[in-house]
Enzyme design. Sequence first.
Site, PDB file in Angstrom:
ATOM      1  CE  LYS A   9      -3.587   6.529   6.343  1.00  0.00           C
ATOM      2  NZ  LYS A   9      -3.687   5.822   5.190  1.00  0.00           N
TER       3      LYS A   9
ATOM      4  CB  SER B 170      -0.983   0.036   1.149  1.00  0.00           C
ATOM      5  OG  SER B 170      -0.165  -0.454   2.337  1.00  0.00           O
TER       6      SER B 170
END
Lengths: 207, 207
Positions: free
Chosen positions: A159, A122
């Site tokens: 993130k 991801s």
Amino acid sequence: MKKELTKIQKNILDFLIDQIKGKGIPPTLADIANYFGYSNRATVQQHLKAIEKKGYIKKNPKLSRGIELTLEDKFFVPKPVLGEVAAGNPLTIYPDAIDTVKLPTIAKMPQDSFLLRVKGDSLKDAYIFSGDIVIVNPNLEPKNGQIVVAVLDDAAVVKRFYKKKNEIELISENPEYKPIVIDKKYALFQVVGIVVGIYRSMGKKEV
Amino acid sequence: MKKELTKIQKNILDFLIDQIKGKGIPPTLADIANYFGYSNRATVQQHLKAIEKKGYIKKNPKLSRGIELTLEDKFFVPKPVLGEVAAGNPLTIYPDAIDTVKLPTIAKMPQDSFLLRVKGDSLKDAYIFSGDIVIVNPNLEPKNGQIVVAVLDDAAVVKRFYKKKNEIELISENPEYKPIVIDKKYALFQVVGIVVGIYRSMGKKEV
DNA sequence: TATGTTGCCATACAAATGTATGGTATTTTG
DNA sequence: CAAAATACCATACATTTGTATGGCAACATA
């Protein structure tokens, strides 16, 4: 070739490795004696002599802290991996190490940085792949655009970090995942650290 | 906040950084004096005191080699990048550094390892991308399957290494490029080092 | 002019550090 | 068993190392 070390000698060698690779500076004889509870430096002295004789270290005579490692695999030091993270599906960071990675000497970690293994793809849009090790530094203030490791409701996410007026936005590299917006006052959110780099060991393909 | 350093003080600080980050062990006063040609440790002593007063270092009193850096950006150390390489199109390794990369402290290099910046995406099948820094260790024996940096006819290539009976095969990750086969006796071929890892600095997107 | 900073030297000293030597006891090995 | 290796201690000593103090010259500054 190399003779076996005794238990105590092995312990001392481990301490040497730990200090040299981990702390960055070789200990003095007094340091070692103190650590192992010896009342005398001469004891350490002889152990070092024995270890050197067996070829595991080399001493730089007359120089303080002049201990060098001569390990064949001296370029690789075991480091604990604290957990696994994925950008999309948050995973819990385990309190104990889940694994150990052999890091080359280049990877002398800043004091309390830690490692996380990336799982899943991801983060591939940030060119980080499954199996890569991200180096997380907890001592830096996050700046906009940096990739951070954060704990949100007891789960870890990786993130990109953006600070707004009253809230913090966490944006995933992968467009499949929507940005997360957190109120600054939200208690269950905390930036654990900043990803200062990634390291990938060559040799074994373990993707 | 921090006062300006004089030229000499700056030089000394640079030396400290170089030793601590590069060599891994802080120098003694005598080391510094010797390096700068001082006949006296007291001179160094006072310079250090001045540097400390201005907030750039911290001294651990009474301890040998007890110099700590207090730089804000102490996690980043400039390291020379010796050249650029691409798997497909061999590039010459320049004798001098072409650039300098800010490496975090984790990237304490083994003594004579060096860095090469990867250019182009011909290594992308090995998950190495343009802009990544590969860490090359010249002190290891290449083993089959490892990615090596080799000089072939004065040009550098990065390929996977395979040793056969009388020849050496260099295989590119990218199927577009055919394997190179070299006779073991060929003089103009030499393995420069082994890619022990790759490092990618986060923060700036410079792809 | 007076004052302070910088840059360097010399000397002196205490503590830290590495080293040498000898001793004792236990364990291992031939 | 005898010899060697191991493990620890104590003492002594020479360097190394950090530190303190004072002196001297050049220079900037108030």
